[in-house]
Design an enzyme around this catalytic site. Structure first.
Site, PDB file in Angstrom:
ATOM      1  N   PHE A   1      10.580  17.885   9.481  1.00 46.45           N
ATOM      2  CA  PHE A   1      10.341  17.490   8.092  1.00 46.45           C
ATOM      3  C   PHE A   1      10.322  18.710   7.182  1.00 46.45           C
ATOM      4  O   PHE A   1       9.462  18.866   6.313  1.00 46.45           O
ATOM      5  CB  PHE A   1       9.056  16.675   7.966  1.00 46.45           C
ATOM      6  CG  PHE A   1       9.305  15.257   7.501  1.00 46.45           C
ATOM      7  CD1 PHE A   1      10.233  14.461   8.149  1.00 46.45           C
ATOM      8  CD2 PHE A   1       8.623  14.723   6.419  1.00 46.45           C
ATOM      9  CE1 PHE A   1      10.472  13.148   7.736  1.00 46.45           C
ATOM     10  CE2 PHE A   1       8.846  13.414   5.993  1.00 46.45           C
ATOM     11  CZ  PHE A   1       9.787  12.632   6.652  1.00 46.45           C
TER      12      PHE A   1
ATOM     13  N   GLY B   1      -5.605   5.462   1.411  1.00 43.46           N
ATOM     14  CA  GLY B   1      -5.382   6.202   2.633  1.00 43.46           C
ATOM     15  C   GLY B   1      -5.414   5.330   3.869  1.00 43.46           C
ATOM     16  O   GLY B   1      -5.260   4.102   3.798  1.00 43.46           O
TER      17      GLY B   1
ATOM     18  N   LYS C   1       0.847  -1.188   0.000  1.00 34.66           N
ATOM     19  CA  LYS C   1       0.000   0.000   0.000  1.00 34.66           C
ATOM     20  C   LYS C   1       0.885   1.241   0.000  1.00 34.66           C
ATOM     21  O   LYS C   1       1.353   1.690   1.040  1.00 34.66           O
ATOM     22  CB  LYS C   1      -0.937   0.048   1.208  1.00 34.66           C
ATOM     23  CG  LYS C   1      -1.995   1.168   1.086  1.00 34.66           C
ATOM     24  CD  LYS C   1      -2.488   1.667   2.422  1.00 34.66           C
ATOM     25  CE  LYS C   1      -1.568   2.661   3.071  1.00 34.66           C
ATOM     26  NZ  LYS C   1      -1.471   3.967   2.346  1.00 34.66           N
TER      27      LYS C   1
ATOM     28  N   GLU D   1       9.813  16.244  15.051  1.00 36.59           N
ATOM     29  CA  GLU D   1      10.375  15.960  13.735  1.00 36.59           C
ATOM     30  C   GLU D   1       9.823  17.011  12.776  1.00 36.59           C
ATOM     31  O   GLU D   1       8.638  17.000  12.433  1.00 36.59           O
ATOM     32  CB  GLU D   1       9.987  14.554  13.284  1.00 36.59           C
ATOM     33  CG  GLU D   1      10.564  14.159  11.946  1.00 36.59           C
ATOM     34  CD  GLU D   1      10.145  12.749  11.538  1.00 36.59           C
ATOM     35  OE1 GLU D   1      10.953  12.063  10.882  1.00 36.59           O
ATOM     36  OE2 GLU D   1       9.016  12.336  11.878  1.00 36.59           O
TER      37      GLU D   1
ATOM     38  N   SER E   1       5.187   7.902  10.106  1.00 31.73           N
ATOM     39  CA  SER E   1       5.306   8.702  11.323  1.00 31.73           C
ATOM     40  C   SER E   1       5.175   7.835  12.567  1.00 31.73           C
ATOM     41  O   SER E   1       4.582   6.752  12.539  1.00 31.73           O
ATOM     42  CB  SER E   1       4.231   9.787  11.338  1.00 31.73           C
ATOM     43  OG  SER E   1       2.952   9.219  11.565  1.00 31.73           O
TER      44      SER E   1
ATOM     45  N   CYS F   1      13.413  10.675   7.232  1.00 31.17           N
ATOM     46  CA  CYS F   1      13.323  10.296   8.644  1.00 31.17           C
ATOM     47  C   CYS F   1      14.662  10.421   9.355  1.00 31.17           C
ATOM     48  O   CYS F   1      14.704  10.646  10.561  1.00 31.17           O
ATOM     49  CB  CYS F   1      12.766   8.880   8.777  1.00 31.17           C
ATOM     50  SG  CYS F   1      13.771   7.592   7.986  1.00 31.17           S
TER      51      CYS F   1
ATOM     52  N   GLU G   1       9.377   1.154  11.181  1.00 33.54           N
ATOM     53  CA  GLU G   1      10.467   2.118  10.981  1.00 33.54           C
ATOM     54  C   GLU G   1       9.807   3.477  10.949  1.00 33.54           C
ATOM     55  O   GLU G   1       9.102   3.829   9.992  1.00 33.54           O
ATOM     56  CB  GLU G   1      11.213   1.803   9.673  1.00 33.54           C
ATOM     57  CG  GLU G   1      12.624   2.381   9.635  1.00 33.54           C
ATOM     58  CD  GLU G   1      12.666   3.845   9.272  1.00 33.54           C
ATOM     59  OE1 GLU G   1      12.726   4.680  10.211  1.00 33.54           O
ATOM     60  OE2 GLU G   1      12.632   4.159   8.086  1.00 33.54           O
TER      61      GLU G   1
END
Length: 486
Positions: A383, A211, A178, A381, A232, A287, A253
């Site tokens: 990003f 989704g 997916k 985080e 996330s 990440c 992960e």
């Protein structure tokens, strides 16, 4: 296979061949200029159910077949990807806002994943064990788990899907992938096309973009005993909780807020060079990106000055231009999130030295100095292309700052004292640590994974893949059946 002809797949999914899905379709747009990239098919729970059923049916023949056949398919897929390299690079640039350099690197590493996965087919798959009865064969052997569900993100969609898909297939499993609908062309269609061209049997791989509800259906399906999730930390917790309730293996992960520690004896120019790469590659949307720059107080001012010069020299614009260093963020929502974090840091006392502005999906390379450890720029985080500098007083203080918070994915330490760097690395809670390096490091043969909020200790890469995508099975075989006193 020199052309993947991705445009011909408008509105389709790959599940027992290319077909129209039940979940409709979605338009994918270039984050740099909003131009259409294509229309992808979206899978719903009905598509997931069908894909898992077909995968479970197709897996035994694939898993019990010759290992050399699996190797040949993976190597042929690598050849197909190499031949279509220019098309895939262009797709990554258009779909995800990758610069050409980042897209080229992603294709190269995806090729490495395919060839490294092919090598897994040559590894020993069992051990002989002692047995109390003479003449009885006793062995432990690794067997495929069956169907692996792979949920992959948008930021490095080809690589982060391939990192699970390729070894899972090599070890005899079927896969239902997916991809994130924001990057389902480069993270889904490309993989389906190259494996289809390589001769992968029909039904062994399914690509069903969608989704959260599509992902939930995949996690819940009883025919999928292992879920490999990259994304996330918040989403990973939900996946892990759902998988745990169903007694499934979840390979997680997750996010990272990765520190670089610049000690008082560091080579400052080298540290700045490495840290700038770690913060600005792919606009910080990785990440393993360097989120926190922990710098000894004696070097902090000089460090800020030099990394600001680096930031201001970067060219922002259309990532299709080879001269551009910084492309767009994936969406305006993400750009707005980065802006809020920067504004909050300034309100909390940080100095905005450079950048801090956005235009649509573009965000200027930003340097924040004197970042408070309580601010979002330190704890979250980000990003985005943001350098957050926090000074420290001594090594103990640096370690405390590095270990603050939930994340534990990657870290870097800069020092001229090799032994000091190694000793400090042993005190940092992270799955990967690089002395005199930078935080964005990955390879197909290394144990990739994090600790704490960055992952559950699952490891992608090399022979560690066997722990994720196979089960141990104990088998005994006797020439004659024993007799029991009953």
């Amino acid at each position: 296979m020199s052309a993947l002809n991705l445009i011909s797949l408008q509105g389709l999914i790959f599940s027992d061949g290319w077909r129209v899905p039940s979940g409709g379709e979605r338009e994918v747009r270039n984050p740099a200029d909003g131009s259409p990239v294509g229309r992808i098919g979206l899978g719903d729970a009905t598509d997931v159910d069908r894909a898992c059923a077909v995968a479970a049916s197709a897996q035994p023949a694939w898993g019990l077949g010759p290992a050399t056949r699996r190797k040949q398919v993976l190597l042929a897929a690598a050849d197909a990807l190499a031949e279509a390299r220019a098309e895939v690079v262009a797709t990554l640039v258009a779909e995800t806002g990758s610069t050409r350099g980042k897209a080229e690197q992603e294709v190269t590493k995806s090729l490495d994943e395919l060839t490294a996965a092919a090598a897994l087919t040559d590894l020993p798959t069992g051990e002989l064990l002692p047995h109390d009865t003479p003449g009885t064969l006793s062995m432990a052997r690794r067997v495929p788990v069956g169907v692996v569900g792979v949920i992959a993100p948008w930021n490095a969609p080809l690589l982060l899907a391939m990192r699970s898909v390729a070894p899972a297939l090599a070890l005899g499993n079927a896969v239902v992938l997916k991809p994130d609908p924001k990057a389902a062309v480069s993270g889904g269609w490309v993989i389906a096309r190259i494996l289809e061209a390589a001769g992968l049997p029909t039904g062994v791989l399914h690509v069903v973009p969608g989704g959260p509800q599509t992902g939930e259906a995949l996690v819940a399906d009883p025919r999928v005993p292992v879920i490999s999730f990259t994304g996330s930390s918040a989403a990973g917790r939900r996946v892990g909780a759902a998988a745990g309730a169903l007694i499934k293996r979840a390979v997680l992960e997750l996010g990272g807020n990765n520190p670089v520690l610049v000690l008082d004896d560091a080579d400052l120019d080298a540290a700045v060079n490495n840290a700038a790469w770690g913060s600005f590659l792919h606009q910080g949307q990785i990440c393993m990106a360097t989120g926190r720059h922990l710098v000894h107080e004696s070097l902090a001012d000089a460090y800020v000055e030099r990394i600001t010069a680096k930031a201001e020299a970067l060219r922002v614009g259309d990532p299709a231009d080879p001269a551009v260093n910084i492309g767009p963020l994936i969406s305006e929502d993400q750009a707005g999130r980065v802006e809020k974090i920067v504004d909050e840091a300034v309100s909390a006392g940080a100095r905005l030295v450079s950048g801090g502005t956005r235009n649509g999906t573009f965000f200027t390379p930003t340097v924040l100095a004197d970042v408070d450890p309580a601010s979002l720029a330190f704890t979250e985080e980000i990003f985005g292309p943001v350098v957050a500098v926090t000074p420290f007083t001594d090594d103990d203080h640096a370690v405390a700052l590095a270990n603050a918070g939930e994340y534990g994915l990657s870290a870097a330490v800069h020092t001229r004292d090799f032994a000091r760097g190694l000793a400090l690395a042993g005190r940092i809670r992270a799955g990967m640590i690089h002395v005199n390096g930078q935080t964005i490091n990955d390879a197909a043969h290394i144990p990739m994974g994090g600790m704490g909020g960055s992952g559950n200790g699952g490891r992608h890469g090399g022979h560690w893949n066997l722990d994720e995508f196979t089960h141990w099975q104990w088998v005994t075989a006797s020439p004659t059946a024993p007799t029991y006193p009953i």
